[in-house]
Design a protein around this motif. Structure first.
Motif, mmCIF file in Angstrom:
data_model
loop_
_atom_site.group_PDB
_atom_site.id
_atom_site.type_symbol
_atom_site.label_atom_id
_atom_site.label_comp_id
_atom_site.label_asym_id
_atom_site.label_seq_id
_atom_site.Cartn_x
_atom_site.Cartn_y
_atom_site.Cartn_z
ATOM 1 N N UNK A 207 -6.559 -24.709 30.464
ATOM 2 C CA UNK A 207 -8.070 -24.665 30.207
ATOM 3 C C UNK A 207 -8.763 -25.038 31.137
ATOM 4 N N UNK A 208 -8.325 -26.168 32.057
ATOM 5 C CA UNK A 208 -9.094 -26.712 33.043
ATOM 6 C C UNK A 208 -9.135 -25.575 34.295
ATOM 7 N N UNK A 209 -8.102 -24.804 34.444
ATOM 8 C CA UNK A 209 -7.742 -23.707 35.321
ATOM 9 C C UNK A 209 -8.080 -22.435 35.032
ATOM 10 N N UNK A 210 -8.567 -22.379 33.903
ATOM 11 C CA UNK A 210 -9.062 -21.087 33.315
ATOM 12 C C UNK A 210 -9.599 -20.127 34.447
ATOM 13 N N UNK A 211 -10.393 -20.651 35.328
ATOM 14 C CA UNK A 211 -11.316 -19.596 36.177
ATOM 15 C C UNK A 211 -10.353 -19.444 37.297
ATOM 16 N N UNK A 212 -9.448 -20.246 37.563
ATOM 17 C CA UNK A 212 -8.540 -19.921 38.774
ATOM 18 C C UNK A 212 -7.503 -18.811 38.428
ATOM 19 N N UNK A 213 -7.039 -18.980 37.191
ATOM 20 C CA UNK A 213 -6.150 -17.585 36.882
ATOM 21 C C UNK A 213 -4.828 -18.608 36.061
ATOM 22 N N UNK A 214 -3.995 -17.698 35.546
ATOM 23 C CA UNK A 214 -2.963 -18.372 34.695
ATOM 24 C C UNK A 214 -2.148 -19.301 35.611
ATOM 25 N N UNK A 215 -1.725 -20.263 34.568
ATOM 26 C CA UNK A 215 -0.601 -21.148 35.247
ATOM 27 C C UNK A 215 0.299 -21.428 34.562
ATOM 28 N N UNK B 256 2.581 -24.302 38.347
ATOM 29 C CA UNK B 256 2.704 -23.112 39.357
ATOM 30 C C UNK B 256 1.617 -21.968 39.023
ATOM 31 N N UNK B 257 1.149 -21.323 40.125
ATOM 32 C CA UNK B 257 0.320 -20.266 39.742
ATOM 33 C C UNK B 257 0.899 -18.976 40.668
ATOM 34 N N UNK B 258 1.250 -17.804 40.096
ATOM 35 C CA UNK B 258 1.896 -16.615 41.026
ATOM 36 C C UNK B 258 3.292 -17.223 41.204
ATOM 37 N N UNK B 259 4.026 -18.045 40.525
ATOM 38 C CA UNK B 259 5.192 -18.381 41.071
ATOM 39 C C UNK B 259 5.475 -19.478 42.064
ATOM 40 N N UNK C 245 -3.740 -22.414 48.161
ATOM 41 C CA UNK C 245 -3.920 -21.850 49.704
ATOM 42 C C UNK C 245 -2.854 -22.578 50.810
ATOM 43 N N UNK C 246 -2.982 -24.042 50.299
ATOM 44 C CA UNK C 246 -2.193 -24.779 50.962
ATOM 45 C C UNK C 246 -0.425 -24.654 50.810
ATOM 46 N N UNK C 247 -0.306 -24.568 49.678
ATOM 47 C CA UNK C 247 1.017 -24.066 49.247
ATOM 48 C C UNK C 247 1.582 -22.839 49.832
ATOM 49 N N UNK C 248 0.683 -21.897 49.905
ATOM 50 C CA UNK C 248 1.003 -20.536 50.661
ATOM 51 C C UNK C 248 1.427 -20.699 52.091
ATOM 52 N N UNK C 249 0.360 -21.622 52.680
ATOM 53 C CA UNK C 249 0.507 -21.899 54.096
ATOM 54 C C UNK C 249 1.865 -22.510 54.512
ATOM 55 N N UNK C 250 2.288 -23.575 53.591
ATOM 56 C CA UNK C 250 3.468 -24.286 53.830
ATOM 57 C C UNK C 250 4.752 -23.271 53.571
ATOM 58 N N UNK C 251 4.478 -22.374 52.452
ATOM 59 C CA UNK C 251 5.828 -21.332 52.361
ATOM 60 C C UNK C 251 5.790 -20.460 53.508
#
Length: 114
Positions: free
Chosen positions: A10-18, A30-33, A100-106
């Motif tokens: 519920x907290x991250x509802x506007x961000x997307x599914x987790x 996780x979001x998008x794996x 976005x930080x997780x994406x940069x690290x990946x």
């Protein structure tokens, strides 16, 4: 899953599914794996890197750390601000920056393999 961890949907509802996965007595969030947050002792920590670390430091938020054989190990996750639990838009903004930080690290890990 703890009630606290479950409430993050519920907290991250506007961000997307987790999704949440158990890990080391807590949960990876996780979001998008891709893991962008973790929960330990019913405390939410968000992923940081050089680009968003200042946001956490300005708020006086603490890093996630644990004891490993008498040595304190600090990870690249910082405690989430309490305000995001009351403001879905704020929660989405913090989650987006941590994702976005997780994406940069990946992306950085993929570059070092070549």
């Amino acid at each position: 899953m703890s009630e606290y961890t479950d409430s993050l949907r519920d907290v991250f509802e506007l961000f997307g599914p987790i999704t949440a996965r158990r890990m080391f007595g807590g949960h990876g969030i996780y979001h998008d794996g891709l893991m962008f947050a973790l929960v330990a002792d019913d405390t939410l920590y968000l992923k940081v890197d050089a680009h968003n670390l200042g946001d956490f430091e300005r708020e006086g938020l603490e890093p996630f750390a644990y004891d490993k054989g008498g040595r304190v190990v600090q990870m690249s996750y910082y405690q989430a601000p309490e305000e995001l639990f009351e403001d879905r838009e704020l929660a989405a903004a913090w989650a987006r920056r941590s994702f976005e930080a997780a994406l940069r690290v990946q992306a950085g890990k993929r570059k070092t393999k070549f």
